[in-house]
Design an enzyme around this catalytic site. Structure first.
Site, PDB file in Angstrom:
ATOM      1  N   ARG A   1      54.344  22.810  65.658  1.00  0.00           N
ATOM      2  CA  ARG A   1      53.859  23.922  64.836  1.00  0.00           C
ATOM      3  C   ARG A   1      54.522  25.218  65.306  1.00  0.00           C
ATOM      4  NH1 ARG A   1      49.854  20.196  65.160  1.00  0.00           N
ATOM      5  NH2 ARG A   1      48.302  20.016  63.511  1.00  0.00           N
TER       6      ARG A   1
ATOM      7  N   HIS B   1      50.396  27.844  67.215  1.00  0.00           N
ATOM      8  CA  HIS B   1      49.308  26.888  67.484  1.00  0.00           C
ATOM      9  C   HIS B   1      49.862  25.493  67.787  1.00  0.00           C
ATOM     10  CE1 HIS B   1      45.924  29.520  66.101  1.00  0.00           C
ATOM     11  NE2 HIS B   1      46.882  30.066  65.401  1.00  0.00           N
TER      12      HIS B   1
ATOM     13  N   ARG C   1      40.456  20.915  65.081  1.00  0.00           N
ATOM     14  CA  ARG C   1      41.555  21.048  66.044  1.00  0.00           C
ATOM     15  C   ARG C   1      41.494  22.439  66.659  1.00  0.00           C
ATOM     16  NH1 ARG C   1      46.940  22.832  66.282  1.00  0.00           N
ATOM     17  NH2 ARG C   1      48.250  21.656  67.718  1.00  0.00           N
TER      18      ARG C   1
ATOM     19  N   ASN D   1      39.767  31.231  64.044  1.00  0.00           N
ATOM     20  CA  ASN D   1      40.074  31.467  65.456  1.00  0.00           C
ATOM     21  C   ASN D   1      38.776  31.700  66.219  1.00  0.00           C
ATOM     22  OD1 ASN D   1      42.893  31.300  65.392  1.00  0.00           O
ATOM     23  ND2 ASN D   1      43.165  33.481  65.031  1.00  0.00           N
TER      24      ASN D   1
ATOM     25  N   PHE E   1      53.424  38.864  59.781  1.00  0.00           N
ATOM     26  CA  PHE E   1      53.156  37.725  60.667  1.00  0.00           C
ATOM     27  C   PHE E   1      54.400  37.239  61.418  1.00  0.00           C
ATOM     28  CE2 PHE E   1      51.998  33.203  61.553  1.00  0.00           C
ATOM     29  CZ  PHE E   1      50.906  33.463  62.355  1.00  0.00           C
TER      30      PHE E   1
ATOM     31  N   ARG F   1      48.495  33.796  53.861  1.00  0.00           N
ATOM     32  CA  ARG F   1      48.303  32.516  54.551  1.00  0.00           C
ATOM     33  C   ARG F   1      48.290  31.367  53.545  1.00  0.00           C
ATOM     34  NH1 ARG F   1      43.154  32.598  58.286  1.00  0.00           N
ATOM     35  NH2 ARG F   1      44.153  30.775  59.223  1.00  0.00           N
TER      36      ARG F   1
ATOM     37  N   TYR G   1      50.709  27.948  54.894  1.00  0.00           N
ATOM     38  CA  TYR G   1      50.261  26.684  55.481  1.00  0.00           C
ATOM     39  C   TYR G   1      50.801  25.470  54.731  1.00  0.00           C
ATOM     40  CZ  TYR G   1      47.323  29.375  58.580  1.00  0.00           C
ATOM     41  OH  TYR G   1      46.909  30.248  59.544  1.00  0.00           O
TER      42      TYR G   1
ATOM     43  N   ARG H   1      56.988  20.396  58.827  1.00  0.00           N
ATOM     44  CA  ARG H   1      56.499  19.670  59.998  1.00  0.00           C
ATOM     45  C   ARG H   1      56.389  18.179  59.749  1.00  0.00           C
ATOM     46  NH1 ARG H   1      52.074  19.309  62.720  1.00  0.00           N
ATOM     47  NH2 ARG H   1      50.634  19.514  60.981  1.00  0.00           N
TER      48      ARG H   1
HETATM   49 FE1  HDD Z   1      47.727  30.775  61.081  1.00  0.00          FE
HETATM   50  C1  HDD Z   1      48.496  27.638  62.115  1.00  0.00           C
HETATM   51  C2  HDD Z   1      44.578  30.471  62.423  1.00  0.00           C
HETATM   52  C3  HDD Z   1      47.085  34.089  60.360  1.00  0.00           C
HETATM   53  C4  HDD Z   1      50.618  30.953  59.398  1.00  0.00           C
HETATM   54  N1  HDD Z   1      46.746  29.341  62.097  1.00  0.00           N
HETATM   55  C5  HDD Z   1      47.227  28.108  62.412  1.00  0.00           C
HETATM   56  C6  HDD Z   1      46.222  27.356  63.099  1.00  0.00           C
HETATM   57  C7  HDD Z   1      45.122  28.153  63.193  1.00  0.00           C
HETATM   58  C8  HDD Z   1      45.449  29.403  62.547  1.00  0.00           C
HETATM   59  C9  HDD Z   1      43.810  27.803  63.834  1.00  0.00           C
HETATM   60  C10 HDD Z   1      46.396  25.955  63.641  1.00  0.00           C
HETATM   61  C11 HDD Z   1      45.958  24.920  62.659  1.00  0.00           C
HETATM   62  C12 HDD Z   1      46.051  23.556  63.275  1.00  0.00           C
HETATM   63  O1  HDD Z   1      45.315  23.287  64.232  1.00  0.00           O
HETATM   64  O2  HDD Z   1      46.874  22.785  62.809  1.00  0.00           O
HETATM   65  N2  HDD Z   1      46.185  32.042  61.412  1.00  0.00           N
HETATM   66  C13 HDD Z   1      44.946  31.693  61.876  1.00  0.00           C
HETATM   67  C14 HDD Z   1      44.034  32.799  61.707  1.00  0.00           C
HETATM   68  C15 HDD Z   1      44.743  33.824  61.145  1.00  0.00           C
HETATM   69  C16 HDD Z   1      46.094  33.341  60.946  1.00  0.00           C
HETATM   70  C17 HDD Z   1      42.572  32.786  62.084  1.00  0.00           C
HETATM   71  C18 HDD Z   1      44.299  35.192  60.749  1.00  0.00           C
HETATM   72  C19 HDD Z   1      43.103  35.479  60.375  1.00  0.00           C
HETATM   73  N3  HDD Z   1      48.690  32.249  60.105  1.00  0.00           N
HETATM   74  C20 HDD Z   1      48.248  33.535  59.877  1.00  0.00           C
HETATM   75  C21 HDD Z   1      49.178  34.225  59.011  1.00  0.00           C
HETATM   76  C22 HDD Z   1      50.177  33.330  58.714  1.00  0.00           C
HETATM   77  C23 HDD Z   1      49.851  32.109  59.414  1.00  0.00           C
HETATM   78  C24 HDD Z   1      49.021  35.648  58.533  1.00  0.00           C
HETATM   79  C25 HDD Z   1      51.418  33.475  57.874  1.00  0.00           C
HETATM   80  C26 HDD Z   1      51.607  34.342  56.957  1.00  0.00           C
HETATM   81  N4  HDD Z   1      49.318  29.542  60.879  1.00  0.00           N
HETATM   82  C27 HDD Z   1      50.378  29.801  60.087  1.00  0.00           C
HETATM   83  C28 HDD Z   1      51.336  28.631  59.952  1.00  0.00           C
HETATM   84  C29 HDD Z   1      50.637  27.550  60.841  1.00  0.00           C
HETATM   85  C30 HDD Z   1      49.403  28.277  61.353  1.00  0.00           C
HETATM   86  C31 HDD Z   1      52.743  28.920  60.222  1.00  0.00           C
HETATM   87  C32 HDD Z   1      51.469  26.879  61.916  1.00  0.00           C
HETATM   88  C33 HDD Z   1      51.130  25.412  61.857  1.00  0.00           C
HETATM   89  C34 HDD Z   1      50.348  25.271  60.662  1.00  0.00           C
HETATM   90  O3  HDD Z   1      50.194  26.478  60.049  1.00  0.00           O
HETATM   91  O4  HDD Z   1      49.892  24.238  60.226  1.00  0.00           O
HETATM   92  O5  HDD Z   1      51.417  28.244  58.623  1.00  0.00           O
END
Ligand code: HDD
Length: 705
Positions: A84, A87, A124, A160, A173, A370, A374, A381
């Site tokens: 990832r 995370h 997770r 979170n 981001f 978001r 995702y 991935r």
């Molecule tokens: Fe995110 C993963 C939580 C903002 C883009 N995020 C990811 C995961 C968590 C969060 C818990 C792990 C999920 C897992 O266990 O597979 N993220 C947050 C929270 C945010 C946040 C609480 C703000 C309130 N995230 C955020 C933004 C973006 C992303 C603004 C993009 C614009 N986040 C991602 C991602 C991930 C991710 C790149 C990486 C792996 C995945 O999604 O599955 O899409």
């Protein structure tokens, strides 16, 4: 019949039915037979020899013809998938959500309709910045992602353990994450924000200030994933059957109470057990001590949103619980560990876009962004749009659509119809929309000029940061100050350190001065000019960890240092008392094979003294005999054991005979955090003291800088 793989593996009987083959090097290995299955290739072809590749003569070249060898290596070469992008390091478990009551007046989401209804869940937890192999106790936000397999499809609440975020708009981001992760030229530091790029970015982004206060607090070094809160962060909508919308913020409240480690402990735990959090979760679930959280809802309407001092669409703001109470509507229980880490924890794909009828998004610009990210990242991935076919991602309900093919398609629409409308009738014509059950977006009325712009109230970056700081106990405020000083001391550019202090001046002047002093800043910077006048806020006790700590020692861990000659009666009584309280206990000894206690019996230890430092335990007891204490006094790791327990303000129970160890370790002042255990009668008082988790008054005495 339950089997124990560890001991079973040692039993010759298991191999007895199978033939033993002797390799040319004299080594032995087991062959199929009895209940030992036949090894095959991926194509199901039985394998005769998995020890030697095919070659011409004993010293000849390996043959390309060896399809078993080629397939095995080919598959191995492709075992890794991209981690990832954030995370990456995470740990998951299965469980269920149980509704306390029907919420049909506020939402028609199916999982909230019936009291007592259970919905399967997968959770997770993760750190954000570190790579997959990084240590669990990095100072970092923890992800708290919940997948709920409802009867109306999967709902992912991807939250979170902190209710606010660094940025207000998803467009920032990639910058935030680039700045937080390893610096691109040198490839370090790993899993740490204590470096120039991170503090440069956040100090140039004043909207991060509130989040900075949270991440410098002990929230980012939780003692256990079981002892932390979770938050949906954004404002969402709940929509009832009449189409009425209510705004909502989601909370997960740990039934076990909140608890964190102290920073010096975190640093040492990462060396002693980089898997500290995942091991803790695994062990707790296997022991039947299932972690539990209550789902809390903060419900409010447009009227409240209009009156509130902050914008409810701004993810850098909370709504204090004292203003809008948290209504507890159900519980989440984790009661099953994964069968396979890769198949479940690694391949689980959370998407904020996964909502179900009765739940809807708000216009929070972070959430809106978001919703794209995702889904997109899962393709990268997991390599195929069919990631929803993987068992961990597949809904546990009826799925019917006309999407087809693609890499790894495991389910395609059956029959002739793969489009609609079609004229093939109800039997073979495939599924159709449902006006009654189908998801409908809440018809929010939005209009305005198309511009790159933020709403006015988003500009107050300091009021809630101040509120957070002023809501903490003195101990917690000191930890926040120390964390700023620690992290900024790793920042090499003085101007960046000063810029952070310039923001802190808007949060709390005393805090800013203490941080400046801790850094040895030569001159106090000017306060950063606020973009909007601050508003007065009230302290919110809900924001403090220590005000919301555990009520007892249940689910915590006691480390007991024993030696040959340890008082058997005292140890037995301690074991019984600890078990009754639901506390886990480990024995630490000079040798893991165990010790001979005063009654001549041998008791096995779980840790050798150099592998079981006191940082791994919530409280410690030293039950060394007089001779044992003499031995341990000459062992550096035993002295570290008591010194660290002291420095980390832990409660320390001790047998009189163990005292020389404390003296040799330089601990001459035995404060109220020490409890003498002369016999079984003293145990309840010790366990009672431990309920406070730490003897905080000691902390000030062990930190002079
Ligand atoms: Fe995110 C993963 C939580 C903002 C883009 N995020 C990811 C995961 C968590 C969060 C818990 C792990 C999920 C897992 O266990 O597979 N993220 C947050 C929270 C945010 C946040 C609480 C703000 C309130 N995230 C955020 C933004 C973006 C992303 C603004 C993009 C614009 N986040 C991602 C991602 C991930 C991710 C790149 C990486 C792996 C995945 O999604 O599955 O899409």
């Amino acid at each position: 019949m339950a089997t124990d793989p560890d001991t079973d593996a040692l039993k010759p009987a298991r191999i007895a039915d199978a033939e033993i083959q002797r390799g040319q090097g004299g080594e032995t290995h087991q062959l199929a037979g009895g209940d030992v299955p036949v090894l095959t290739t991926q194509q199901g072809i039985p394998v005769a020899d998995d020890q030697n590749s095919l070659r011409t003569g004993p010293r000849g070249p390996t043959l390309l013809e060896d399809f078993h060898f080629r397939e095995k290596i080919f598959h191995f070469d492709h075992e890794r998938i991209p981690e990832r992008v954030v995370h990456a390091r995470g740990y998951g478990a299965h469980g269920f959500f149980e509704a306390y009551e029907s919420l049909s007046d506020i939402t028609h989401a199916d999982l909230f309709q019936r009291k007592g209804e259970r919905t399967p869940a997968f959770v997770r937890f993760s750190t954000v910045a570190g790579n997959k192999g990084s240590a669990d106790l990095a100072r970092d936000v923890r992800g708290f992602a919940v997948k709920l397999y409802t009867k109306e499809g999967n709902w992912d609440l991807v939250g979170n353990n902190i209710p606010v975020f660094f940025i207000q708009d998803a467009i920032k981001f990639p910058d935030l994450i680039h700045a937080a992760k390893q610096e691109p030229d040198r490839g370090f530091p790993q899993a740490q924000t204590a470096h120039d790029n991170f503090w440069d970015f956040v100090s140039l982004t004043p909207e991060s200030t509130h989040m900075l206060l949270w991440i410098m607090s002990d929230r980012t070094i939780p003692r256990s994933l079981r002892f932390m809160e979770g938050f949906g962060v954004h404002t969402f909508r709940l929509v009832n059957a009449e189409g009425k919308s209510t705004f909502v913020k989601f909370h997960w409240k740990p039934k076990q109470g909140m608890q964190s480690v102290v920073w010096n402990e975190a640093v040492k735990i990462n060396g002693a057990d980089p898997d500290f959090h995942r091991r803790d979760l695994w062990n707790a679930i296997l022991a039947g001590d299932y972690p539990e959280w209550e789902l809390g809802l903060q419900l409010f309407d447009e009227d409240f949103a209009d009156r509130f001092d902050f914008d409810v669409l701004d993810a850098t703001k909370i709504i204090p619980e004292e203003l809008v109470p948290v209504r507890r509507v159900g519980r989440l229980v984790l009661d099953r560990v994964v069968d396979n880490f890769f198949a479940e924890t690694e391949q689980v794909a959370f998407c904020t876009q996964n909502i179900v009828p009765g739940i809807d998004f708000s216009n929070d610009p972070l959430l809106q962004g978001r919703n794209f990210s995702y889904l997109d990242t899962q393709l990268k991935r997991l390599g195929s749009p069919n990631f929803t076919h993987l068992p961990i991602n597949a809904p546990k309900t009826h799925v019917a659509h006309f999407q087809q093919d693609g890499h790894m398609a495991m389910r395609n629409p059956g029959g002739r119809a793969n489009y609609e409308p079609n004229s093939w009738g109800s039997k073979i014509g495939g599924p159709r929309e449902s006006r009654e059950r189908g998801f409908r977006s809440y018809p929010a009325a939005d209009s305005g000029e198309k511009r790159r712009i933020r709403a006015e109230l988003f500009a107050d970056h300091y009021s809630q940061a101040r509120q957070f700081y002023l809501s903490q106990t003195e101990v917690e405020q000191t930890h926040i100050k120390n964390a700023f000083v620690f992290e900024l001391s790793k920042v090499e550019t003085t101007a960046i350190r000063a810029r952070v202090v310039s923001h802190l001046l808007n949060v709390d002047e005393a805090l800013a001065r203490k941080v400046a002093d801790g850094l040895g800043l030569e001159a106090m910077p000017q306060a950063a000019p606020p973009a909007r006048e601050l508003v007065e806020t009230q302290p919110s006790p809900a924001l403090s960890i220590l005000k919301n700590g555990p009520k007892d020692m249940k689910g915590r861990k006691l480390g007991v240092l024993v030696t040959d000659g340890t008082d058997a009666a005292l140890l037995g009584a301690l074991q019984a008392a600890v078990k009754a309280e639901g506390v886990m206990m480990e024995l630490i000894a000079p040798k893991v094979g165990g010790v001979k206690t005063s009654d001549g019996k041998t008791i096995e230890a779980q840790q050798k003294v150099n592998g079981g430092p006191s940082v791994l335990y919530d409280a410690v007891v030293v039950l060394a005999s007089a001779d044992g204490a003499k031995l341990l006094s000459m062992e550096a790791t035993a002295k570290d054991f008591v010194n660290d327990a002291y420095a980390h303000a832990k409660f320390i129970g001790y047998a009189e005979t163990a005292k020389p160890l404390f003296q040799k370790a330089g601990l001459t002042e035995m404060d109220e955090g020490f409890v003498a255990l002369n016999d079984a009668k003293d145990i309840p008082a010790f366990l009672q003291a431990c309920r406070a988790v730490r003897h905080w008054p000691r902390e000030a005495k062990v930190h002079a800088v």
